[in-house]
Motif scaffolding. Structure first.
Motif, mmCIF file in Angstrom:
data_model
loop_
_atom_site.group_PDB
_atom_site.id
_atom_site.type_symbol
_atom_site.label_atom_id
_atom_site.label_comp_id
_atom_site.label_asym_id
_atom_site.label_seq_id
_atom_site.Cartn_x
_atom_site.Cartn_y
_atom_site.Cartn_z
ATOM 1 N N LYS A 84 8.325 -6.821 -16.264
ATOM 2 C CA LYS A 84 7.104 -7.087 -17.034
ATOM 3 C C LYS A 84 6.135 -5.910 -17.011
ATOM 4 O O LYS A 84 5.268 -5.804 -17.876
ATOM 5 N N ASN A 85 6.246 -5.070 -15.996
ATOM 6 C CA ASN A 85 5.402 -3.872 -15.897
ATOM 7 C C ASN A 85 3.914 -4.199 -16.051
ATOM 8 O O ASN A 85 3.178 -3.501 -16.753
ATOM 9 N N CYS A 86 3.478 -5.238 -15.373
ATOM 10 C CA CYS A 86 2.107 -5.716 -15.531
ATOM 11 C C CYS A 86 1.172 -5.118 -14.479
ATOM 12 O O CYS A 86 1.604 -4.506 -13.502
ATOM 13 N N TRP A 87 -0.123 -5.338 -14.668
ATOM 14 C CA TRP A 87 -1.140 -4.843 -13.746
ATOM 15 C C TRP A 87 -0.938 -5.421 -12.345
ATOM 16 O O TRP A 87 -1.079 -4.711 -11.344
ATOM 17 N N GLU A 88 -0.591 -6.703 -12.269
ATOM 18 C CA GLU A 88 -0.396 -7.346 -10.974
ATOM 19 C C GLU A 88 0.769 -6.697 -10.220
ATOM 20 O O GLU A 88 0.722 -6.557 -8.987
ATOM 21 N N GLY A 89 1.813 -6.311 -10.959
ATOM 22 C CA GLY A 89 2.918 -5.596 -10.332
ATOM 23 C C GLY A 89 2.480 -4.259 -9.778
ATOM 24 O O GLY A 89 2.920 -3.829 -8.712
ATOM 25 N N MET A 90 1.592 -3.591 -10.500
ATOM 26 C CA MET A 90 1.062 -2.315 -10.033
ATOM 27 C C MET A 90 0.237 -2.491 -8.763
ATOM 28 O O MET A 90 0.301 -1.657 -7.850
ATOM 29 N N LEU A 91 -0.542 -3.592 -8.675
ATOM 30 C CA LEU A 91 -1.321 -3.842 -7.469
ATOM 31 C C LEU A 91 -0.400 -4.012 -6.255
ATOM 32 O O LEU A 91 -0.703 -3.538 -5.157
ATOM 33 N N HIS A 92 0.727 -4.684 -6.445
ATOM 34 C CA HIS A 92 1.700 -4.822 -5.360
ATOM 35 C C HIS A 92 2.260 -3.455 -4.984
ATOM 36 O O HIS A 92 2.445 -3.147 -3.798
ATOM 37 N N SER A 93 2.501 -2.620 -5.975
ATOM 38 C CA SER A 93 3.022 -1.280 -5.702
ATOM 39 C C SER A 93 2.001 -0.433 -4.953
ATOM 40 O O SER A 93 2.369 0.387 -4.102
ATOM 41 N N TRP A 94 0.704 -0.614 -5.260
ATOM 42 C CA TRP A 94 -0.336 0.055 -4.485
ATOM 43 C C TRP A 94 -0.256 -0.366 -3.016
ATOM 44 O O TRP A 94 -0.324 0.466 -2.110
ATOM 45 N N ASP A 95 -0.089 -1.670 -2.773
ATOM 46 C CA ASP A 95 0.016 -2.163 -1.405
ATOM 47 C C ASP A 95 1.215 -1.534 -0.688
ATOM 48 O O ASP A 95 1.141 -1.196 0.501
ATOM 49 N N LEU A 96 2.323 -1.374 -1.419
ATOM 50 C CA LEU A 96 3.510 -0.754 -0.828
ATOM 51 C C LEU A 96 3.255 0.709 -0.482
ATOM 52 O O LEU A 96 3.590 1.164 0.619
ATOM 53 N N LEU A 97 2.692 1.441 -1.425
ATOM 54 C CA LEU A 97 2.372 2.844 -1.171
ATOM 55 C C LEU A 97 1.465 2.981 0.046
ATOM 56 O O LEU A 97 1.713 3.811 0.937
ATOM 57 N N LYS A 98 0.432 2.185 0.081
ATOM 58 C CA LYS A 98 -0.520 2.248 1.193
ATOM 59 C C LYS A 98 0.177 1.932 2.520
ATOM 60 O O LYS A 98 -0.016 2.630 3.524
ATOM 61 N N HIS A 99 0.982 0.884 2.537
ATOM 62 C CA HIS A 99 1.669 0.483 3.760
ATOM 63 C C HIS A 99 2.603 1.580 4.262
ATOM 64 O O HIS A 99 2.576 1.950 5.453
ATOM 65 N N PHE A 100 3.440 2.094 3.374
ATOM 66 C CA PHE A 100 4.416 3.090 3.800
ATOM 67 C C PHE A 100 3.739 4.386 4.241
ATOM 68 O O PHE A 100 4.126 4.988 5.249
ATOM 69 N N LEU A 101 2.737 4.821 3.509
ATOM 70 C CA LEU A 101 2.057 6.055 3.883
ATOM 71 C C LEU A 101 1.281 5.899 5.186
ATOM 72 O O LEU A 101 1.246 6.820 6.010
ATOM 73 N N GLU A 102 0.676 4.746 5.403
ATOM 74 C CA GLU A 102 -0.044 4.522 6.654
ATOM 75 C C GLU A 102 0.903 4.393 7.846
ATOM 76 O O GLU A 102 0.467 4.502 8.998
ATOM 77 N N ASN A 103 2.179 4.189 7.573
ATOM 78 C CA ASN A 103 3.162 4.063 8.647
ATOM 79 C C ASN A 103 4.102 5.255 8.740
ATOM 80 O O ASN A 103 5.223 5.140 9.241
ATOM 81 N N GLY A 104 3.648 6.400 8.256
ATOM 82 C CA GLY A 104 4.322 7.652 8.571
ATOM 83 C C GLY A 104 5.254 8.249 7.548
ATOM 84 O O GLY A 104 5.894 9.275 7.816
ATOM 85 N N VAL A 105 5.379 7.648 6.361
ATOM 86 C CA VAL A 105 6.293 8.187 5.358
ATOM 87 C C VAL A 105 5.832 9.559 4.856
ATOM 88 O O VAL A 105 4.658 9.756 4.566
ATOM 89 N N SER A 106 6.777 10.482 4.763
ATOM 90 C CA SER A 106 6.493 11.815 4.227
ATOM 91 C C SER A 106 7.018 11.985 2.803
ATOM 92 O O SER A 106 6.539 12.845 2.068
ATOM 93 N N ILE A 107 8.031 11.202 2.432
ATOM 94 C CA ILE A 107 8.608 11.227 1.082
ATOM 95 C C ILE A 107 8.560 9.815 0.522
ATOM 96 O O ILE A 107 8.996 8.865 1.188
ATOM 97 N N TYR A 108 8.042 9.668 -0.701
ATOM 98 C CA TYR A 108 7.940 8.349 -1.328
ATOM 99 C C TYR A 108 8.596 8.418 -2.702
ATOM 100 O O TYR A 108 8.167 9.172 -3.572
ATOM 101 N N ASP A 109 9.652 7.618 -2.884
ATOM 102 C CA ASP A 109 10.377 7.614 -4.157
ATOM 103 C C ASP A 109 10.265 6.266 -4.859
ATOM 104 O O ASP A 109 10.601 5.225 -4.278
ATOM 105 N N TYR A 110 9.793 6.323 -6.112
ATOM 106 C CA TYR A 110 9.820 5.153 -6.986
ATOM 107 C C TYR A 110 11.276 4.890 -7.352
ATOM 108 O O TYR A 110 12.174 5.681 -7.039
ATOM 109 N N TRP A 111 11.549 3.803 -8.066
ATOM 110 C CA TRP A 111 12.915 3.437 -8.404
ATOM 111 C C TRP A 111 13.247 3.936 -9.819
ATOM 112 O O TRP A 111 13.476 5.116 -10.020
#
Length: 478
Positions: free
Chosen positions: A342-369
């Motif tokens: 659906k590529n909706c705004w709510e999906g993007m908000l979840h993706s923001w949460d994922l980015l924030k979580h992974f980066l705050e837990n030490g990720v150096s490389i982040y790949d979208y799908w």
């Protein structure tokens, strides 16, 4: 690491100097109705509340070094882009990959053979018993993945690429089939995989044949892949032995035990890849069980070859513990959760949460799908997913999605070598980074539907910025 710290300290000095000169702030904002809007740095808004944030630029406030951002090259990404004109394809690839232009992607992933977003199942050698890989061939990839990657490298010649298989050649599995889960009568016939019920696989088992001939041959398979792609002008800097090694799927997949992977990496894949100058990373890890990772990182034969650990999906619950216990280990987010098409705004908000979580837990490389998909994003096996670009098959036009702009808010501003900075204050949805050129990048998501003013404290200096209701924001202070 010493060079990075020195560069960071120089950057702090540059920041203090620029604050004294009161140079303008770059502010980019994305909302539901407008994407990537450059806001005036001194613009004042009627606000509902004021929040504060303090960015810690000291050595103690600096976390991991960022290696880069990217996405995955899948066959359906190329077939969707192929519906567009050459001019449109070039425009998209320039936007995604050209340095200092759009998203500026620098580190991407690709499959070794078929994955769930391939046109159909295939491997590079389906001749059963060909242990010497005499029939190995990447001819299939010359129609899709190779032109896809070459197009990206045209705009970003220094693109780094890592790879992992979803499934080995089917004859190397105990069930002699590419799939690991049964598709029943409830599946549309065109999405079925043909796997008999008595041939399914199970988590916690080795579906790959645990025999030295097969493991040696499979390591050769990786070697042939690396060399064949190198001959195409596409270097691969690292491989992972198996995508989602715990997951029996209806699409190409292969369960392994951690013990089986440790044997394969330590005795076969690791030595061969070392000879090729290619790193081996462990993953992809899609479970919460950190002991599975310990099995390889504490194995005397496998551990010396492991140069990084990759996490996706439920693996996000394991990454924090691994980062704490192996603080020097390179960590990757290998596949962002893929949404529902659906590529909706709510999906993007979840993706923001994922980015924030992974980066705050030490990720150096982040790949979208998925980079690109047709409208609806349905795979060969009937799974609808999100993408950065959506192609309309009727009008032969395209659009960028909210998740594309989310990635761009990070990857356009945060350069390789940047360090993540620790934050404190009254706003939680924020991240900050220090680039080697001295610029400080602050990102914040406003989810509560209220206009806000934010006081940004950096080294005793204050800047006042504004957040629109329901907006994604990036500021660059220099």
């Amino acid at each position: 690491m010493k060079k990075i710290i020195i560069g960071s300290l120089i950057g702090i000095g540059l920041f203090l100097s620029s604050c004294t000169e009161d140079k303008s702030i770059i502010h980019v904002c994305t909302t539901k109705t407008e994407s990537w809007v450059h806001e005036e740095s001194g613009e004042s808004l009627p606000t509902d509340e004021e929040v504060q944030i303090t960015i810690n630029t000291t050595k103690e406030g600096q976390a991991q070094v960022i290696e880069g951002f990217g996405a995955c090259f899948n066959e359906l990404g190329w077939t969707s882009l192929s519906l567009l004109s050459e001019a449109d394809r070039n425009s998209i690839m320039k936007e995604l990959f050209q340095p200092d232009y759009g998203a500026c992607f620098t580190v991407c992933r690709m499959p070794v053979g078929a994955n769930d977003f391939s046109r159909d199942w295939y491997s590079y050698n389906e001749v059963a018993g060909d242990f010497e890989m005499k029939h190995f061939s990447i001819e299939n990839d010359k129609e899709t993945l190779i032109p896809f990657i070459k197009k990206a490298r045209k705009f970003q010649p220094n693109l780094k690429l890592w790879a992992s298989p979803w499934c080995p050649p089917s004859w190397m599995k105990y069930n002699q089939h590419y799939a690991s889960a049964y598709t029943g009568e409830e599946y549309n016939e065109k999405y079925r995989n043909g796997l008999p019920k008595d041939k399914v696989g199970y988590e916690g088992t080795d579906m790959f044949i645990q025999d030295s001939r097969y493991m040696k041959s499979y390591a050769l398979y990786f070697k042939k892949f690396i060399r064949s792609y190198s001959e195409q002008g596409i270097p691969i800097f690292a491989v992972m032995p198996q995508n989602e090694f715990n997951s029996a799927q209806i699409f190409p997949s292969c369960c392994w035990t951690a013990k089986g992977l440790a044997k394969f990496v330590g005795q076969y894949l690791g030595p061969v890849m070392k000879e090729e100058g290619v790193d081996v990373m462990f993953g992809t890890m899609e479970r919460t069980n950190t002991s599975l990772i310990d099995t390889l990182l504490q194995d005397p034969k496998a551990a010396p070859y492991i140069k990084g650990v990759g996490f996706q999906w439920a693996g996000k619950e394991a990454i924090g513990d691994i980062h704490r216990r192996y603080p020097e280990q390179l960590l990757l987010q290998t596949e962002q959760e893929c949404g529902d098409g659906k590529n909706c705004w709510e999906g993007m908000l979840h993706s923001w949460d994922l980015l924030k979580h992974f980066l705050e837990n030490g990720v150096s490389i982040y790949d979208y799908w998925n980079i690109s998909l047709q409208e609806g994003g349905i795979s060969r096996w009937g799974w609808a997913q999100n993408s950065l670009v959506v192609v309309n098959t009727e009008t032969r036009t395209y659009r960028y999605t909210y998740e594309y702009y989310l990635m761009k808010h990070f990857s356009h501003f945060i350069k390789r070598g940047a360090v993540r900075l620790n934050l404190s204050g009254t706003i939680g949805d924020a991240l900050a980074f220090l680039n080697t050129d001295g610029s400080i990048i602050l990102l914040s998501m406003e989810k509560e539907g209220r206009n806000k003013s934010m006081i940004v404290n950096i080294n005793g200096k204050q800047k006042k910025v504004f957040l629109k209701a329901n907006s994604l924001n990036t500021w660059s202070f220099k």
